[in-house]
Write a protein that holds these residues in place. Structure first.
Motif, PDB file in Angstrom:
ATOM      1  N   ILE A   1       0.611  -1.089   0.228  1.00  0.00           N
ATOM      2  CA  ILE A   1      -0.153   0.080  -0.263  1.00  0.00           C
ATOM      3  C   ILE A   1       0.732   1.087  -0.423  1.00  0.00           C
ATOM      4  O   ILE A   1       1.418   1.116   0.656  1.00  0.00           O
ATOM      5  CB  ILE A   1      -0.912  -0.046   1.572  1.00  0.00           C
ATOM      6  N   LEU A   2       0.761   1.993  -0.951  1.00  0.00           N
ATOM      7  CA  LEU A   2       1.054   3.502  -0.891  1.00  0.00           C
ATOM      8  C   LEU A   2      -0.011   4.562  -0.868  1.00  0.00           C
ATOM      9  O   LEU A   2      -1.254   4.415  -1.553  1.00  0.00           O
ATOM     10  CB  LEU A   2       1.753   3.536  -2.222  1.00  0.00           C
ATOM     11  N   LEU A   3       0.448   5.247   0.244  1.00  0.00           N
ATOM     12  CA  LEU A   3      -0.360   6.482   0.599  1.00  0.00           C
ATOM     13  C   LEU A   3       0.106   7.764   0.288  1.00  0.00           C
ATOM     14  O   LEU A   3       0.863   7.480   0.926  1.00  0.00           O
ATOM     15  CB  LEU A   3      -0.902   6.464   2.098  1.00  0.00           C
ATOM     16  N   SER A   4      -0.943   8.755  -0.418  1.00  0.00           N
ATOM     17  CA  SER A   4      -0.357  10.112  -0.524  1.00  0.00           C
ATOM     18  C   SER A   4      -0.897  10.809   0.635  1.00  0.00           C
ATOM     19  O   SER A   4      -2.301  10.876   0.726  1.00  0.00           O
ATOM     20  CB  SER A   4       0.187   9.920  -1.621  1.00  0.00           C
ATOM     21  N   THR A   5      -0.820  11.857   1.794  1.00  0.00           N
ATOM     22  CA  THR A   5      -1.030  12.718   2.382  1.00  0.00           C
ATOM     23  C   THR A   5      -0.426  13.825   3.164  1.00  0.00           C
ATOM     24  O   THR A   5       0.185  14.052   2.949  1.00  0.00           O
ATOM     25  CB  THR A   5      -2.491  11.287   3.352  1.00  0.00           C
ATOM     26  N   HIS A   6      -1.548  14.224   3.429  1.00  0.00           N
ATOM     27  CA  HIS A   6      -0.735  16.266   4.039  1.00  0.00           C
ATOM     28  C   HIS A   6      -1.471  15.857   5.536  1.00  0.00           C
ATOM     29  O   HIS A   6      -1.105  16.551   5.581  1.00  0.00           O
ATOM     30  CB  HIS A   6      -1.840  17.233   3.671  1.00  0.00           C
ATOM     31  N   ASP A   7      -2.088  14.098   5.524  1.00  0.00           N
ATOM     32  CA  ASP A   7      -2.428  14.015   6.887  1.00  0.00           C
ATOM     33  C   ASP A   7      -1.728  13.457   8.171  1.00  0.00           C
ATOM     34  O   ASP A   7      -1.555  12.256   7.576  1.00  0.00           O
ATOM     35  CB  ASP A   7      -4.185  14.236   7.142  1.00  0.00           C
ATOM     36  N   ALA A   8      -0.481  13.871   8.831  1.00  0.00           N
ATOM     37  CA  ALA A   8      -0.126  12.897   9.667  1.00  0.00           C
ATOM     38  C   ALA A   8      -0.966  11.852  10.215  1.00  0.00           C
ATOM     39  O   ALA A   8      -0.291  11.115  10.730  1.00  0.00           O
ATOM     40  CB  ALA A   8       0.609  13.737  10.555  1.00  0.00           C
ATOM     41  N   GLU A   9      -1.918  12.947  11.115  1.00  0.00           N
ATOM     42  CA  GLU A   9      -2.696  11.772  11.755  1.00  0.00           C
ATOM     43  C   GLU A   9      -2.561  10.020  10.632  1.00  0.00           C
ATOM     44  O   GLU A   9      -2.812   9.000  11.152  1.00  0.00           O
ATOM     45  CB  GLU A   9      -3.695  12.134  12.098  1.00  0.00           C
ATOM     46  N   GLU A  10      -3.099  10.616   9.315  1.00  0.00           N
ATOM     47  CA  GLU A  10      -3.688   9.225   8.484  1.00  0.00           C
ATOM     48  C   GLU A  10      -2.866   9.085   8.258  1.00  0.00           C
ATOM     49  O   GLU A  10      -2.364   7.471   8.565  1.00  0.00           O
ATOM     50  CB  GLU A  10      -3.988   9.657   7.591  1.00  0.00           C
ATOM     51  N   GLY A  11      -1.084   9.040   8.435  1.00  0.00           N
ATOM     52  CA  GLY A  11      -0.118   8.315   8.169  1.00  0.00           C
ATOM     53  C   GLY A  11      -0.243   7.290   9.963  1.00  0.00           C
ATOM     54  O   GLY A  11      -0.003   6.646   9.603  1.00  0.00           O
ATOM     55  N   LYS A  12      -0.651   7.833  10.925  1.00  0.00           N
ATOM     56  CA  LYS A  12       0.387   7.149  12.099  1.00  0.00           C
ATOM     57  C   LYS A  12      -1.229   6.398  11.752  1.00  0.00           C
ATOM     58  O   LYS A  12      -1.141   4.882  12.550  1.00  0.00           O
ATOM     59  CB  LYS A  12      -0.171   8.353  12.869  1.00  0.00           C
TER      60      LYS A  12
END
Length: 194
Positions: A169-180
């Protein structure tokens, strides 16, 4: 292992990547973070084969099936949720799977409504459902949870992780919470591409 090796990508006078290399381990979650315009979507588009690097190569994608949630929902607006999802279902088993995912995302009651009448967050969830229904080895998520409230986002992330377990899975996001919440390795392009 998917590898981007010594990638350079420019648009006119703008250099987005210069001698950039990246390894994406098989079966793991990698979260790309960074400000707008930093190249996250360009990187994903190169992995999808929608854009080519000017220099360098990408290996490890040979024979892999890729599924994508784009930044835009890319749904068929004149069609119902069911019709949008049936467009990727090839079997009755997939249709049963579709109902499980829709229920998990809280959309089962909306299945026969046109997607055009759904809220933006609901359309996002339909796009996520569609990406999870196809056969894939590599799941690319370009800001897939944008527009979802915190509770719905947590539910969607949990469902994505369950559905895509064992796959890359490769996720692109601006949101650090989503990454966590995704629980993967975080790569901050702002720091990486200085």
């Amino acid at each position: 292992m998917i590898e981007m090796k010594h990638i350079t990508k420019t648009y006119g006078d703008l250099t987005v990547f210069s001698d950039f290399s990246l390894e994406i381990p098989e079966g793991e979650v990698l979260c790309l973070m960074g400000k707008s315009g930093r190249g996250k979507t360009t990187l994903l588009r190169m992995l999808m084969g929608l854009e080519q690097p000017d220099v360098g190569c990408i290996t490890g994608l040979e024979g892999k099936k890729i599924s994508v949630v784009f930044q835009e929902d890319r749904l068929l607006p004149g069609f119902t949720v069911r019709q949008n999802l049936y467009s990727v279902c090839e079997s009755a088993l997939q249709q049963e799977h579709m109902m499980r995912i829709l229920t998990g995302l809280g959309l089962e009651e909306w299945i026969d409504r046109e997607v055009a009448v759904l809220s933006g967050g609901m359309q996002r969830r339909v796009a996520i459902c569609r990406a999870l229904l196809v056969s894939y080895d590599f799941l690319i998520l370009d800001e897939p949870f944008r527009g979802l409230d915190d509770k719905t986002r947590e539910i969607a992330i949990k469902l994505v992780l369950e559905e895509a377990k064992g796959r890359t899975i490769l996720l692109s996001t601006h949101d650090a919470e989503e990454g966590k919440l995704m629980g993967g390795k975080i790569l901050n392009l702002d720091a990486y591409l200085t």
